[in-house]
Design an enzyme around this catalytic site. Sequence first.
Site, mmCIF file in Angstrom:
data_model
loop_
_atom_site.group_PDB
_atom_site.id
_atom_site.type_symbol
_atom_site.label_atom_id
_atom_site.label_comp_id
_atom_site.label_asym_id
_atom_site.label_seq_id
_atom_site.Cartn_x
_atom_site.Cartn_y
_atom_site.Cartn_z
ATOM 1 N N GLU A 169 19.705 59.366 86.389
ATOM 2 C CA GLU A 169 20.540 58.452 85.581
ATOM 3 C C GLU A 169 19.772 57.780 84.490
ATOM 4 O O GLU A 169 18.762 57.628 84.524
ATOM 5 C CB GLU A 169 20.947 57.189 86.745
ATOM 6 N N HIS A 205 27.324 54.236 87.689
ATOM 7 C CA HIS A 205 26.551 53.391 88.495
ATOM 8 C C HIS A 205 27.477 51.825 88.628
ATOM 9 O O HIS A 205 26.405 50.892 88.138
ATOM 10 C CB HIS A 205 25.308 53.306 88.415
#
Length: 530
Positions: free
Chosen positions: A264, A283
Site C-alpha cells: 500500500e 483502505h
Amino acid sequence: MYKVMIRDNMSPIAREILEATGKIEVVVDNNKASNEPEVLAKIIGEYDGLAVRSGTKVKGAAFQNPGRLKVIGRAGIGVDNIDVPAATERGIVVMNAPGGNTVTTAEHAVSMMLALARHIPQATASIKGGAWDKKRFMGTEISGKVLGIVGLGHIGRVVASRAQGLEMKVVASDPYVTKEAATSMGVELVTLEDLLTRSDFITLHVPKLEETRNLIRKESIDKMKKGVRIINCARGEVVNIDDLFEALSSGKVAGAALDVFPQEPPDFSHPLFSHPNAIFTPHLGASTDEAQDKVAEMIARQMVSYLLDGVITNAVNFPSISMELIGPMRPYLILAERLGSMMGQLSRQATQLSVTYSGAVADFDTRVLTHAVLKGFLGAFTDTPVNYVNAPYRAKVKGIKVDETVTQKTEDYTNLIRISLPGVKGALNEVWGTIFAKKYQRIIRLGEIYVDAIPEGAMLIIENEDRPGVIGSIGNLLADRGVNIGRFHLGRREGRAICMVNLDTPVDDAALEDIRKLSNIISVNYIRLD
C-alpha cells in the site's frame, strides 16, 4: 512531566485527553516527512510516548536512539507499520485499539458486498461518462444467498449480524470459535473447505499470520462455486492478487471487492486494477469520523493509564492488566520481581529457570508475573536495561530456558511462588515466596530450609553450621563496623542454618570478607532488593 507526540492527523480527542491530566505535554506533528524511520529516529528519543495511525513508519532506523520512549500507541488495530520485535527488545510497550473500529469496518465490508452485487461503482462511472447502459450492469440479489465469513472475531460477528438482517444464510470458519458460540449467533460453523464450496459471497476477517498469508489463492479458489464473489477488508496479504486476477478473467470468480492490498499504495499497473469486475477502496475500512474518534480516545486513555499508573491495556507485546486487577496483583508483581532478583544475585550461571504458581496467585495472568521474575533475575547481572516488556526477549538472547507451571493446589500456603534453578548446584538454588493478608511479602523457604524473611532492601544471606555462637559473632562484627541490623531471620535443618539479615545500612566488601572468616560460616552473600 511526560511528553507525548501525536502524529498522522489523529482526532483532536487524543490531545484533549492527554493534556487534561496536567501531567503530559503534547506535541502534534503531522509533517509527512517525518513519517519515515530515518527522520523519525532524530526526534522520538525526547518523547515518553508516540501516538500514531497507519502513516508513520516506526520501523528499523526509528529505533536507533529511542531515548525516553516507553510506549507506542496505534490508534487502530493493525500494527504493520510498527516493528514490534524491535520495540520489545528495547522495552517499549506497543498498544493498539481493538474494537474501536469494529462496527465501521464491518459496515464497510457489507457496503462493499452490496456494491459488488449491484455493480454500483461501475454503473456510477458509466453514468458520469454519459452512458445509460442498464443491461450491462445486471446484478444479483443478496437475500437468500450464502455468505461465508472467514474469521468470526469482533468484526466477523458484526458482519454476520448485518448479513442476517439482509436475510442471508451465514456460515463461518474459525478454529478459535466453538460451535456453541457460533450457534448462539445464528451462524453455522463449518470447515474452511466446506465454506469455500458452499458460499456465494466470501468475506475475509482474519489477522495477518503466516497461516493466513495467501489464504485465497489458486488452490482455494478452485474449490469455490463458479460465480463466487470475494470481499477483503482484512489484510492485503490474505489474497494472492495474481491468482485472483486469473480467476476473474476465467469467470470462476464473478467479482472481487478489495479494501486492502499486499503493498500500500499498490502497483496500479497490475492488470487486476483495470478488470471490470473488481472494485476497490484505498483502505477505508476504519475511515469514519466516529471510528477515528473512538480509536483516538481509546489509545489516549490507554497511554495515560500506562504512563501515570503503570496499567497496561491492549498491548501487543505484553499481557494486559486491567485497572481492576493492578491493585490486587501489585504485591505479587513486587514479590515475583524480588524473588527473581534474589536468585539472579545468588547465582549468575543459570541457564534454566523454573517458576511455579500455586493457590490464589494462579487466578492472575501468571505470564505477567513471569515477566516480573525475569526482570528481577536478569537485572541482577546485566547492565542492559531490562523491564517487564523486554525481559523474555533478553532471557532468550542469553539462552535461558523458562518453564512455567500453574496449579490450584495450595500445599501449606494459600498462595505460593516458587523459583528454582534446575541446572545450578548448591543449597541456594530455590526460593519460595508468599503474600500474607493480601499485601505482606514473605520469603518462606530458601533451598531446603524454611525461613520467615521480608524481601526488601539490603540483605545478608549467610549459610552456616548450626553451632553455638554463630549469630552472636555475626552481630558483634556488624556492630563493630556501625552496621545496624533491622531484622534477623533464622532457619535450621539437619545441622545447617540460613541467616537472612535485613540491614539498615550497606556493608562493604571488607566486612563481608571478615564474616566469611568467622568459624562455622559456609557462604556469605550480600544482595539488594530495592
